[in-house]
Design an enzyme around this catalytic site. Sequence first.
Site, PDB file in Angstrom:
ATOM      1  N   ALA A 144       4.090  -2.298  -8.032  1.00 32.75           N
ATOM      2  CA  ALA A 144       4.716  -1.211  -8.793  1.00 32.75           C
ATOM      3  C   ALA A 144       4.073  -0.951 -10.150  1.00 32.75           C
ATOM      4  CB  ALA A 144       6.208  -1.516  -8.970  1.00 32.75           C
ATOM      5  N   GLU A 199      10.299 -13.586   0.148  1.00 37.23           N
ATOM      6  CA  GLU A 199      11.646 -13.165  -0.222  1.00 37.23           C
ATOM      7  C   GLU A 199      12.517 -12.936   1.009  1.00 37.23           C
ATOM      8  OE1 GLU A 199      10.675 -11.205  -4.589  1.00 37.23           O
ATOM      9  OE2 GLU A 199      10.720  -9.890  -2.838  1.00 37.23           O
ATOM     10  N   GLY A 223       7.301   8.218  -5.290  1.00 41.27           N
ATOM     11  CA  GLY A 223       7.413   6.796  -5.606  1.00 41.27           C
ATOM     12  C   GLY A 223       7.273   6.553  -7.101  1.00 41.27           C
TER      13      GLY A 223
END
Length: 424
Positions: free
Chosen positions: A322, A174, A17
């Site tokens: 992130a 979202e 990731g």
Amino acid sequence: MNIPKTSKPRIVIVGGGFAGISVIKQLRKEEVQIVLFDRNNYHTFQPLLYQVSTAGLEPDSIAYPLRKVFRKHADFHFRLGDVTSVNPEKNELTTSIGTISYNYLVIATGTRTNFFGNDQIQKNSMPMKSVPQALNIRSLMLQNIEAADITSDLDKRKRLLNFVIVGAGPTGVELAGALAEFRKGILGVDYPELDEKEMQVHLLEGADRVLAPMSAYASKKSKAYLERLGVQIHLNTIVESYDGTTATTKNGKTFASETLIWAAGVTGNPINGIHGEALLDRPNRYKVDVFNTVHGFKNVFALGDVALMETDAFPKGHPQVAQPAIQQGKQLGKNLKRLFKGKDMKPFSYLDKGSMATIGRNKAVVDIKNLHFGGAFAWFIWMFIHLWFLVGFRNRVITFFNWTYSYINYDRAARLIIRPFKKT
């Protein structure tokens, strides 16, 4: 396991990731051997998974082969497999394809969906943490609309066209916005026999506002945007059960739906073998110091979502998004280089670059320190940032052209049922 023997330090990294990739990029020119393990042969840009699930993008727009990312790195080795356990006393990692020794171990395994111990919801709902899961949601959504188009049973049609999303964090918000825009731009065109109003999008949240981790401004704006799109928002509403056709909440509400998407939370994804004080049971995160060293171990590091670094600014650890993963990975890479040169490592300091979420076309919210704004300008910022952090030039180009096409034509080109989903 077929890994070349080496006299150089071997760094084994679990997870391809954001954090894992950031570490490896820093070590490109170092005299080390790097072995990366992941259950997938690609890196996933998870912030855009919701666009794959709602037919906005194809998977190859947000996924990039891990071998291709690092093919110019000397002595880099990727292995596809599941990591089952670690033996820190022997410096060994056990995987589905064999056992490997290491000098340094970096755990960057991220998170998994948290169902809070509710087995029924886990069995019947749709999580969205991976590309296959996003494709499952897309297939189920399109299959249910197709089935609704041909059924004469009004109750069944209602269940098929009712979409329930649990959790009003960035992912839930979202998703809800994307589904509402799908209804507005696609349903009436592709399915003229269906009334647009028959497709309902419900967003359920246990807290008293949407986007609780963001500012009050972002919460208020996003709620207004969602309601303008026709999303039905249910606050202070906790789902208690879901049997595959009916969701029941603790305050007595029921929702007849064939599609319940679970975006209500995540938990750390640790590896078996490290227990005790190092692994905090409830969040399933490794307790690490300011160098990302796992408590009690000198050569084991944890990064990103699976790491919990307690600081004055973040007493409960950094947010599981992130940016902390990217920054921690970069800093650890630099610290390992310092370690190899006999220098002291430098503590990690998180630079909060802000938070953002998009609700739909020309609708987004952005928090940057004390600045809060929304609307079209925020949407363009969101679009630019997400394009910038996509891995690979091809991914950026494809995603940009997909977004441009959708913006001009109010269309979503990826509405293909490639792999039909069947509920178990």
